[in-house]
Write a protein that holds these residues in place. Structure first.
Motif, PDB file in Angstrom:
ATOM      1  N   HIS A  70       0.838  -1.209   0.000  1.00 29.11           N
ATOM      2  CA  HIS A  70       0.000   0.000   0.000  1.00 29.11           C
ATOM      3  C   HIS A  70       0.872   1.259   0.000  1.00 29.11           C
ATOM      4  N   ARG A  71       0.474   2.264  -0.798  1.00 35.21           N
ATOM      5  CA  ARG A  71       1.184   3.559  -0.821  1.00 35.21           C
ATOM      6  C   ARG A  71       0.161   4.675  -0.870  1.00 35.21           C
ATOM      7  N   GLU A  72       0.462   5.735  -0.149  1.00 37.83           N
ATOM      8  CA  GLU A  72      -0.412   6.903  -0.225  1.00 37.83           C
ATOM      9  C   GLU A  72       0.412   8.151   0.009  1.00 37.83           C
ATOM     10  N   CYS A  73      -0.028   9.258  -0.596  1.00 35.21           N
ATOM     11  CA  CYS A  73       0.644  10.516  -0.331  1.00 35.21           C
ATOM     12  C   CYS A  73      -0.362  11.643  -0.421  1.00 35.21           C
ATOM     13  N   GLY A  74      -0.006  12.760   0.202  1.00 37.94           N
ATOM     14  CA  GLY A  74      -0.926  13.887   0.209  1.00 37.94           C
ATOM     15  C   GLY A  74      -0.462  15.001   1.109  1.00 37.94           C
ATOM     16  N   PHE A  75      -1.422  15.696   1.642  1.00 40.60           N
ATOM     17  CA  PHE A  75      -1.162  16.934   2.391  1.00 40.60           C
ATOM     18  C   PHE A  75      -1.992  16.976   3.662  1.00 40.60           C
ATOM     19  N   ILE A  76      -1.455  17.653   4.647  1.00 37.03           N
ATOM     20  CA  ILE A  76      -2.203  17.896   5.881  1.00 37.03           C
ATOM     21  C   ILE A  76      -2.308  19.397   6.069  1.00 37.03           C
ATOM     22  N   ARG A  77      -3.522  19.893   6.222  1.00 31.82           N
ATOM     23  CA  ARG A  77      -3.750  21.333   6.405  1.00 31.82           C
ATOM     24  C   ARG A  77      -4.384  21.588   7.758  1.00 31.82           C
ATOM     25  N   LEU A  78      -4.105  22.763   8.284  1.00 28.27           N
ATOM     26  CA  LEU A  78      -4.722  23.194   9.541  1.00 28.27           C
ATOM     27  C   LEU A  78      -5.503  24.458   9.237  1.00 28.27           C
ATOM     28  N   LYS A  79      -6.725  24.541   9.730  1.00 28.99           N
ATOM     29  CA  LYS A  79      -7.473  25.789   9.595  1.00 28.99           C
ATOM     30  C   LYS A  79      -6.820  26.802  10.542  1.00 28.99           C
ATOM     31  N   PRO A  80      -6.311  27.931   9.991  1.00 32.27           N
ATOM     32  CA  PRO A  80      -5.552  28.854  10.830  1.00 32.27           C
ATOM     33  C   PRO A  80      -6.316  29.262  12.098  1.00 32.27           C
ATOM     34  N   ASP A  81      -5.590  29.359  13.181  1.00 30.31           N
ATOM     35  CA  ASP A  81      -6.122  29.789  14.484  1.00 30.31           C
ATOM     36  C   ASP A  81      -7.168  28.848  15.073  1.00 30.31           C
ATOM     37  N   THR A  82      -7.176  27.590  14.577  1.00 33.63           N
ATOM     38  CA  THR A  82      -8.070  26.576  15.175  1.00 33.63           C
ATOM     39  C   THR A  82      -7.257  25.290  15.315  1.00 33.63           C
ATOM     40  N   ASN A  83      -7.883  24.249  15.876  1.00 35.95           N
ATOM     41  CA  ASN A  83      -7.230  22.933  15.893  1.00 35.95           C
ATOM     42  C   ASN A  83      -7.869  22.012  14.847  1.00 35.95           C
ATOM     43  N   LYS A  84      -8.593  22.589  13.886  1.00 34.17           N
ATOM     44  CA  LYS A  84      -9.253  21.802  12.818  1.00 34.17           C
ATOM     45  C   LYS A  84      -8.263  21.397  11.742  1.00 34.17           C
ATOM     46  N   VAL A  85      -8.221  20.090  11.454  1.00 30.32           N
ATOM     47  CA  VAL A  85      -7.228  19.544  10.525  1.00 30.32           C
ATOM     48  C   VAL A  85      -7.923  18.884   9.339  1.00 30.32           C
ATOM     49  N   ALA A  86      -7.334  19.044   8.149  1.00 33.65           N
ATOM     50  CA  ALA A  86      -7.780  18.305   6.962  1.00 33.65           C
ATOM     51  C   ALA A  86      -6.620  17.457   6.463  1.00 33.65           C
ATOM     52  N   PHE A  87      -6.910  16.214   6.112  1.00 32.21           N
ATOM     53  CA  PHE A  87      -5.914  15.235   5.662  1.00 32.21           C
ATOM     54  C   PHE A  87      -6.379  14.788   4.288  1.00 32.21           C
ATOM     55  N   ILE A  88      -5.569  15.046   3.256  1.00 34.98           N
ATOM     56  CA  ILE A  88      -5.959  14.800   1.863  1.00 34.98           C
ATOM     57  C   ILE A  88      -5.005  13.743   1.314  1.00 34.98           C
ATOM     58  N   SER A  89      -5.542  12.595   0.882  1.00 32.99           N
ATOM     59  CA  SER A  89      -4.673  11.480   0.519  1.00 32.99           C
ATOM     60  C   SER A  89      -5.077  10.803  -0.782  1.00 32.99           C
ATOM     61  N   ALA A  90      -4.085  10.485  -1.625  1.00 31.13           N
ATOM     62  CA  ALA A  90      -4.284   9.663  -2.825  1.00 31.13           C
ATOM     63  C   ALA A  90      -3.596   8.327  -2.579  1.00 31.13           C
ATOM     64  N   GLN A  91      -4.312   7.238  -2.787  1.00 25.45           N
ATOM     65  CA  GLN A  91      -3.778   5.900  -2.495  1.00 25.45           C
ATOM     66  C   GLN A  91      -3.612   5.096  -3.780  1.00 25.45           C
ATOM     67  N   ASN A  92      -2.610   4.213  -3.802  1.00 25.53           N
ATOM     68  CA  ASN A  92      -2.316   3.445  -5.016  1.00 25.53           C
ATOM     69  C   ASN A  92      -3.397   2.430  -5.343  1.00 25.53           C
ATOM     70  N   THR A  93      -4.337   2.231  -4.435  1.00 19.11           N
ATOM     71  CA  THR A  93      -5.449   1.306  -4.665  1.00 19.11           C
ATOM     72  C   THR A  93      -6.559   1.953  -5.494  1.00 19.11           C
ATOM     73  N   GLY A  94      -6.407   3.241  -5.820  1.00 17.97           N
ATOM     74  CA  GLY A  94      -7.408   3.913  -6.637  1.00 17.97           C
ATOM     75  C   GLY A  94      -8.382   4.729  -5.818  1.00 17.97           C
ATOM     76  N   LEU A  95      -7.985   4.960  -4.558  1.00 18.88           N
ATOM     77  CA  LEU A  95      -8.841   5.696  -3.623  1.00 18.88           C
ATOM     78  C   LEU A  95      -8.269   7.090  -3.420  1.00 18.88           C
ATOM     79  N   VAL A  96      -9.138   8.069  -3.363  1.00 24.79           N
ATOM     80  CA  VAL A  96      -8.735   9.423  -3.001  1.00 24.79           C
ATOM     81  C   VAL A  96      -9.661   9.846  -1.875  1.00 24.79           C
ATOM     82  N   GLU A  97      -9.082  10.333  -0.791  1.00 21.47           N
ATOM     83  CA  GLU A  97      -9.964  10.654   0.324  1.00 21.47           C
ATOM     84  C   GLU A  97      -9.577  11.929   1.045  1.00 21.47           C
ATOM     85  N   VAL A  98     -10.585  12.534   1.651  1.00 17.31           N
ATOM     86  CA  VAL A  98     -10.408  13.693   2.515  1.00 17.31           C
ATOM     87  C   VAL A  98     -10.883  13.284   3.903  1.00 17.31           C
ATOM     88  N   GLU A  99     -10.024  13.471   4.877  1.00 20.22           N
ATOM     89  CA  GLU A  99     -10.421  13.233   6.269  1.00 20.22           C
ATOM     90  C   GLU A  99     -10.330  14.556   7.009  1.00 20.22           C
TER      91      GLU A  99
END
Ligand code: HEM
Length: 173
Positions: free
Chosen positions: A78-107
């Motif tokens: 399994h392989r995945e890569c992407g980005f992690i963002r923080l909403k400025p001045d909050t503790n809210k996080v977004a995790f954006i990932s593309a996986q080699n299995t054909g999945l793309v997800e936002v957490e």
């Protein structure tokens, strides 16, 4: 490499964007230690190795790659890569990932101290993705007191309710 070398020519190591300070504990190259444990009701338990790179180029986001390998043959899995963002001045996080299995997800989720808890917000997949399809994903990352990074992943599929799929600890290399 060309654009990245432009970045490093400009400023040796770009300074971490202050927005990302709450996630600075994730930065680095990490190697599974011990091997990770894979589980799910439909499969026999397995182990895997994983190499993780979490870096930044001074932007208000982190870049990540997770690369898993078979513990005996060292074959890439399994392989995945992407980005992690923080909403400025909050503790809210977004995790954006593309996986080699054909999945793309936002957490999305929250960072609290040295623990990040996120859950899938949207999942897209290629039309010929292997079945059963994953319907929901949750992850927890935590920096332990011994300096090791820990990741736990659970998922729900079209055939199974939310159950743990992965648990792994990494040491910094
Ligand atoms: C199987 C999802 C990460 C190894 C599966 C299945 C799904 C899935 C939906 C099929 C389950 C079933 O048949 O009931 C995911 C997701 C991941 C992830 C969403 C990340 C968020 C990983 C990683 C490894 C791994 C890091 C490490 C090697 C496996 C193996 C199987 C499996 C060995 C069983 C054989 C197979 O179906 O290929 N995974 N997985 N998975 N996964 Fe993962």
């Amino acid at each position: 490499p060309y654009l990245n070398s432009l970045i490093s020519q400009d400023c040796e190591t770009p300074q971490l964007n202050p927005v990302m300070e709450p996630l600075s504990w994730m930065l680095g190259t990490w190697l599974s230690d011990p091997p990770g444990d894979g589980t799910f009701p439909t499969m026999k338990p397995f182990q895997y190795l994983e190499e993780v790179h979490i870096s930044h180029v001074g932007q208000p986001m982190l870049n990540f790659s997770f690369n898993a390998f078979h513990p005996d043959t060292r074959k890439p899995m399994h392989r995945e890569c992407g980005f992690i963002r923080l909403k400025p001045d909050t503790n809210k996080v977004a995790f954006i990932s593309a996986q080699n299995t054909g999945l793309v997800e936002v957490e999305e989720g929250e960072v609290n101290g040295q623990e990040l808890s996120i859950a899938s917000h949207s999942i897209a997949r290629i039309s010929f993705a292997k079945k059963p399809h994953v319907e929901q994903i949750t992850r927890k990352f935590r920096l332990n007191s011994d300096g090791k990074l820990e990741q736990t992943v659970s998922m729900a599929t079209t055939t199974q309710p939310m159950t743990q799929h992965l648990h792994i600890t990494y040491k910094k290399v």
